[in-house]
Design an enzyme around this catalytic site. Structure first.
Site, PDB file in Angstrom:
ATOM      1  N   GLN A 275       0.820  -1.207   0.000  1.00 39.39           N
ATOM      2  CA  GLN A 275       0.000   0.000   0.000  1.00 39.39           C
ATOM      3  C   GLN A 275       0.857   1.261   0.000  1.00 39.39           C
ATOM      4  O   GLN A 275       0.536   2.249  -0.657  1.00 39.39           O
ATOM      5  CB  GLN A 275      -0.933   0.019   1.215  1.00 39.39           C
ATOM      6  CG  GLN A 275      -1.984  -1.051   1.176  1.00 39.39           C
ATOM      7  CD  GLN A 275      -2.794  -1.034  -0.096  1.00 39.39           C
ATOM      8  OE1 GLN A 275      -3.573  -0.120  -0.345  1.00 39.39           O
ATOM      9  NE2 GLN A 275      -2.603  -2.040  -0.943  1.00 39.39           N
ATOM     10  N   HIS A 278       1.904   2.977  -3.294  1.00 34.34           N
ATOM     11  CA  HIS A 278       0.908   3.673  -4.109  1.00 34.34           C
ATOM     12  C   HIS A 278       1.162   5.176  -4.176  1.00 34.34           C
ATOM     13  O   HIS A 278       1.095   5.780  -5.245  1.00 34.34           O
ATOM     14  CB  HIS A 278      -0.495   3.470  -3.517  1.00 34.34           C
ATOM     15  CG  HIS A 278      -1.235   2.305  -4.084  1.00 34.34           C
ATOM     16  ND1 HIS A 278      -1.616   2.237  -5.395  1.00 34.34           N
ATOM     17  CD2 HIS A 278      -1.687   1.174  -3.494  1.00 34.34           C
ATOM     18  CE1 HIS A 278      -2.271   1.096  -5.597  1.00 34.34           C
ATOM     19  NE2 HIS A 278      -2.329   0.435  -4.461  1.00 34.34           N
ATOM     20  N   GLU A 343      -9.816   1.077   4.585  1.00 32.70           N
ATOM     21  CA  GLU A 343     -10.180   0.575   3.260  1.00 32.70           C
ATOM     22  C   GLU A 343      -9.991  -0.942   3.203  1.00 32.70           C
ATOM     23  O   GLU A 343     -10.886  -1.682   2.791  1.00 32.70           O
ATOM     24  CB  GLU A 343      -9.306   1.256   2.215  1.00 32.70           C
ATOM     25  CG  GLU A 343      -9.546   0.788   0.798  1.00 32.70           C
ATOM     26  CD  GLU A 343      -8.552   1.404  -0.178  1.00 32.70           C
ATOM     27  OE1 GLU A 343      -8.833   1.380  -1.386  1.00 32.70           O
ATOM     28  OE2 GLU A 343      -7.483   1.892   0.250  1.00 32.70           O
ATOM     29  N   HIS A 344      -8.812  -1.404   3.585  1.00 36.30           N
ATOM     30  CA  HIS A 344      -8.512  -2.838   3.622  1.00 36.30           C
ATOM     31  C   HIS A 344      -8.086  -3.211   5.042  1.00 36.30           C
ATOM     32  O   HIS A 344      -7.313  -2.481   5.663  1.00 36.30           O
ATOM     33  CB  HIS A 344      -7.337  -3.201   2.707  1.00 36.30           C
ATOM     34  CG  HIS A 344      -7.415  -2.652   1.321  1.00 36.30           C
ATOM     35  ND1 HIS A 344      -6.733  -1.515   0.929  1.00 36.30           N
ATOM     36  CD2 HIS A 344      -8.083  -3.095   0.225  1.00 36.30           C
ATOM     37  CE1 HIS A 344      -6.977  -1.280  -0.346  1.00 36.30           C
ATOM     38  NE2 HIS A 344      -7.789  -2.218  -0.804  1.00 36.30           N
ATOM     39  N   ASP A 377      -7.059  -6.729  -4.936  1.00 33.33           N
ATOM     40  CA  ASP A 377      -6.824  -5.650  -5.893  1.00 33.33           C
ATOM     41  C   ASP A 377      -7.023  -6.117  -7.325  1.00 33.33           C
ATOM     42  O   ASP A 377      -7.523  -5.368  -8.169  1.00 33.33           O
ATOM     43  CB  ASP A 377      -5.385  -5.126  -5.754  1.00 33.33           C
ATOM     44  CG  ASP A 377      -5.292  -3.959  -4.796  1.00 33.33           C
ATOM     45  OD1 ASP A 377      -6.335  -3.479  -4.330  1.00 33.33           O
ATOM     46  OD2 ASP A 377      -4.162  -3.527  -4.503  1.00 33.33           O
ATOM     47  N   HIS A 436     -54.524  16.808  -0.392  1.00 31.79           N
ATOM     48  CA  HIS A 436     -54.243  15.373  -0.265  1.00 31.79           C
ATOM     49  C   HIS A 436     -55.506  14.632   0.185  1.00 31.79           C
ATOM     50  O   HIS A 436     -55.865  13.580  -0.363  1.00 31.79           O
ATOM     51  CB  HIS A 436     -53.132  15.141   0.766  1.00 31.79           C
ATOM     52  CG  HIS A 436     -51.751  15.388   0.267  1.00 31.79           C
ATOM     53  ND1 HIS A 436     -51.322  16.609  -0.175  1.00 31.79           N
ATOM     54  CD2 HIS A 436     -50.680  14.542   0.148  1.00 31.79           C
ATOM     55  CE1 HIS A 436     -50.050  16.533  -0.538  1.00 31.79           C
ATOM     56  NE2 HIS A 436     -49.648  15.290  -0.364  1.00 31.79           N
TER      57      HIS A 436
END
Length: 448
Positions: A275, A278, A343-344, A377, A436
């Protein structure tokens, strides 16, 4: 890389270490601020910059889109060449490595199979006196998928965004991908060609999001925009939401590994680096109740880092956002993992499936030593477009229903309406909505 002991600093400080900045709190670097000054004549925040771009593209169409593409990406386009041609798509498919293309096809098969299981069904049910209730599940007509193309290009993101839309039955899928230097990654194009996506636009950034949200002379307006991007893409999605739907506000990539003393330091270090490479803003966190494991992982990270091609990026990420937190027990580890809402999350603990129900806030959970995050991924099948920045508390993973909407169906017979008319009239009058009440009374009393 910091090792933080909860016993020393307390649980509140550990929570602070896991708290992420909101998108609008991130400050731009000096070079970006200088460029803003040059282009806009003022020192703008990221949100202000995006607001300018979105506003200009909304009102100026292609002219503004192309101007910003030239200013920000250095790409001089005209309306005729903004869309990738069929011949370019075919050329990309022909030039890519056959083994990589075969791997993409096998990954796509898994992704299709997983997402087919998610497809919801319309339904009808019968009630008293012949009345019918139901729900129709309808695919969106046109969606725009954004595929990153800045520091790296990701053909896997084409698969992960487009396949759920295809399974949902979306009629028209368009794709936007930034093209710095004027060259599109052939694997991104090959992945799109493989899935039958023909409308691909070589623009990116906030200007591409605005173009898809409002439409221009060259780019059609879409119903929804999905896909991750940089800070400006995320803020642009936030800016256009309401005029168009979005999947989520996705930020830098994250991994949190919850491990015990039996976990492998080598595996953990490799997964944290997966990670960190990235983006300098990516986050890699280990939470463990083992002091020895914490120390061993830190050493292993330094060893593996030396041979990593993206060493500089990974080092910056770990220095800025890397954490190793040592807890007093596994329940404390679970608490901090849910507080982070990553996220993970990888569960590298004994009896991981026993712990799984306690993980309430995560985009995706990877269970066991042989389920590393890169498996998700690329290949396993579940989607890799996931909530980040703690938003897994309320956002879900990108899925088939992301590309669908639900419409309620109501059909009453006269007898069924007569039976409930008094209740409806009473409720309408209580709310002061006489028209109504009259709409019901007219039918009950058969007033023509």
């Amino acid at each position: 890389m910091k090792i933080i002991s909860v016993a020393d600093v307390g649980i509140k400080e550990a929570e602070l270490q896991l708290t992420k900045k909101a998108f609008d709190e991130i400050e731009l670097g000096a070079s970006m601020r200088a460029k803003n000054q040059e282009i806009f004549g003022e020192d703008l925040t990221a949100s202000e910059l995006v607001h300018h771009i979105v506003r200009d593209v909304r009102s100026g169409g292609d002219q503004a889109l192309l101007r910003y593409t030239k200013l920000l990406d250095g790409l001089d386009l005209n309306s005729k060449d903004i869309m990738v041609s069929e011949s370019e798509l075919q050329a990309a498919a022909d030039q890519v490595d056959a083994a990589v293309l075969a791997a993409l096809k096998r990954a796509a098969k898994n992704i299709f199979a997983f997402h087919e299981e998610q497809k919801p069904k319309s339904w009808m049910t019968y009630r008293a006196h012949g009345s019918i209730m139901g729900q129709e599940v309808i695919p969106l007509s046109r969606v725009g998928i954004y595929v990153p193309g800045g520091t790296a290009a990701y053909p896997s993101s084409v698969l992960m965004n487009a396949i759920p839309a295809i399974v949902a039955g979306v009629d028209d899928i368009i794709m936007s991908v930034p093209t710095k230097g004027g060259v599109l990654n052939p694997y991104v194009l090959a992945a799109a060609h493989m899935l039958g996506i023909k409308k691909i636009f070589r623009v990116g950034g906030a200007q591409a999001i605005a173009a898809m949200a409002y439409g221009t002379e060259s780019i059609p307006r879409v119903d929804k925009i999905t896909g991750p991007g940089n800070l400006f893409v995320t803020l642009a999605k936030k800016e256009v939401y309401g005029h168009v739907d979005i999947d989520m506000l996705a930020g830098p990539s994250e991994i949190l590994i919850l491990a015990d003393a039996e976990a492998s330091p080598k595996y953990i270090a490799a997964d944290m680096l997966s990670q960190a490479e990235h983006d300098p803003l990516a986050s890699s966190i280990l939470i463990t109740d083992s002091v020895d494991l914490a120390s061993n992982v830190r050493c292993e990270i330094q060893d593996q880092l030396q041979s990593l091609p993206r060493r500089e990026t990974a080092s910056a990420s770990l220095e800025r956002n890397g954490r190793i937190i040592v807890t007093e027990n596994i329940q404390q580890s679970v608490h901090l993992a849910n507080y982070s809402g990553p996220e993970h999350i990888e569960l590298l603990v004994k009896d991981a499936f026993h712990l799984l129900p306690e993980i309430r806030c995560a985009g995706a959970v990877f269970v066991g030593s042989y389920s590393p995050e890169p498996l998700g991924d690329y290949f396993a099948g579940p989607n890799h477009v996931l909530p980040t920045g703690g938003t897994a508390r309320f956002y879900s993973v990108l899925n088939v229903e992301t590309f669908m909407k639900r419409t309620s169906i109501i059909s009453y017979t006269r007898k069924a309406l007569d039976e409930v008319s008094d209740d409806i009239i009473r409720l309408a009058e209580t709310e002061g909505l006489e028209a109504h009440a009259r709409a019901i009374r007219t039918r009950r009393d058969n007033i023509c």
